[in-house]
Structures are given as C-alpha cells and as structure tokens.
Scaffold this active site. Structure first.
Site, mmCIF file in Angstrom:
data_model
loop_
_atom_site.group_PDB
_atom_site.id
_atom_site.type_symbol
_atom_site.label_atom_id
_atom_site.label_comp_id
_atom_site.label_asym_id
_atom_site.label_seq_id
_atom_site.Cartn_x
_atom_site.Cartn_y
_atom_site.Cartn_z
ATOM 1 N N SER A 1 -6.626 -41.598 -80.999
ATOM 2 C CA SER A 1 -7.213 -42.917 -81.220
ATOM 3 C C SER A 1 -7.035 -43.418 -82.647
ATOM 4 C CB SER A 1 -8.703 -42.897 -80.859
ATOM 5 O OG SER A 1 -9.388 -41.899 -81.602
ATOM 6 N N ASP B 1 -18.908 -47.451 -84.403
ATOM 7 C CA ASP B 1 -19.246 -46.259 -83.618
ATOM 8 C C ASP B 1 -19.482 -45.028 -84.491
ATOM 9 O OD1 ASP B 1 -16.705 -45.368 -84.359
ATOM 10 O OD2 ASP B 1 -15.846 -45.534 -82.363
ATOM 11 N N HIS C 1 -14.722 -43.616 -85.464
ATOM 12 C CA HIS C 1 -13.381 -44.098 -85.788
ATOM 13 C C HIS C 1 -13.377 -44.871 -87.107
ATOM 14 C CE1 HIS C 1 -13.175 -43.574 -81.342
ATOM 15 N NE2 HIS C 1 -11.993 -43.068 -81.667
#
Length: 216
Positions: free
Chosen positions: A22, A182, A185
């Site tokens: 990611s 979040d 990330h």
C-alpha cells in the site's frame, strides 16, 4: 508537430515501475500526484531524466504477491523497478527468511528482464502511533530482523538498496503529520519524505540504464 514531440519524449523517457504494498501504491496520499511513483518521476525529471512512472503495487500485498505484479510490470518493459514491501509480512507474522527469499526471487526476475531494481526494506512498525509502548521493543526487533534479511536477499540478487539506515522511519517517529488519518499509512507529507529518501538510489539505478544515456 507538438504531438510528434510528445511521442518522441515518451519514447525516450525512463520507465519507472513501482511494485509492492500500500505504501508503494500510495494509500493515504491526498491526491494521486502525491503518491510515490509520480513523486519519484518528478524528482528524476528535475535531475535531468524525463521519466514515466507506472504503479503495479497493490494494497495489502506481501512479498509472496510480488510474482503476480512482476508479470504485469515486465510486459511494460521498465528500465527501473522500485519495490517497497514488508509491512504486511510483519503484521501477518510471516517468517523473515521466507519473505526475504520471495523478495530475492522477485529481484532476480526483474533483473533477468533487463531492469535495474531498487528495494526499500520494510519500515520500522514500532513508530506507528497505535503500537503500545510495551510492545515497541518487540516490534522494532522484528522489523529490524526483516530489514536485515531483505537487505541480504536484495544484494545477493543484484538489486540496490534505498534508505538502508531507515531514515524515513526515524522521521515518522517524530512527526505525526507524516501519517494519514488512519495513523498507519503515510500522508502526502509522508510520501514526500519517503521519496526524498529513495531518490538517490533510484537516480543511481536510472543513471545506469541505456534509456538514461539516450535522454541526456
């Protein structure tokens, strides 16, 4: 005439493939242009290497998932591939030796296809805000072990290392603004820090390619 010039520039541009998880994909960036691939492409262009970037990374990917990404990436025939992987191997408690072996296989496959490879080893997950203080030493040790095995596997397979000292993790440890909402990330500011740490190794790899010689 302008169309012809654009086609010529595209043909001469360095091809940069971004593979991995990611972070490589750009989750958390406020807009696509803030993700790692576009940032690296702009940085390389600023250093005199016109660059096209294409992202083959997928959120949630582990080292085992690199094989599928490589199939797609090699069809594009990149000059340089950047691999960022390891965070999900850590969270899923995958053996460091197994994850590093899978990474080494990926590096060898891309090198065999004619591209230079730059690997950014796993981050230090102990800097994540939600990691309990009592667990940070254990998480830090696990992260360091994976980084060491990834480093050995990368070098043995003919790849290059980016940010070998983990400067990005140190930056994230002291600046909460580098995380997205979040708290896992990177934010757009976080991706700027990562790109800055990676660009020297990526530029060195790019400079070693035939396409870079043509672009000069």
């Amino acid at each position: 005439m302008a169309w012809g010039s654009a086609v010529l520039n595209d043909a001469m541009a360095l091809r940069l493939a971004v593979l991995g998880d990611s972070i490589a994909y750009g989750v958390g960036a406020a807009q696509p242009s803030d993700a790692l691939g576009p940032r690296l492409a702009r940085d390389l262009a600023g250093l005199g290497l016109p660059t096209q970037s294409r992202t083959f990374a997928m959120p949630g990917a582990c080292s085992a998932d690199l094989a599928r990404q490589i199939q797609a990436a090699t069809l594009w025939q990149p000059d340089v591939a950047v691999i960022i992987v390891g965070a999900n191997d850590l969270t899923r408690l995958i053996s460091p030796d197994r994850a590093a072996a899978q990474l080494g296989d990926a590096v060898r496959q891309i090198r065999a296809a004619g591209a230079e490879v730059v690997v950014a080893p796993a981050p230090d997950l102990s800097v994540l805000p939600h990691v309990p203080l009592a667990m940070r030493a254990v998480v830090q040790a696990g992260s360091a072990l994976l980084r060491r095995t990834q480093t050995q596997a990368t070098l043995a397979a003919g790849g290059r290392l980016a940010d070998p000292q983990g400067a990005t993790s140190a930056a994230f440890a002291t600046d909460p603004a580098l995380f997205s909402r979040d708290r896992f990330h990177p934010s757009s500011a976080g991706y700027a820090v990562i790109a800055k740490a990676l660009v020297p190794a990526v530029h060195a790899a790019a400079s070693a390619t035939d396409r870079a010689d043509q672009a000069r």
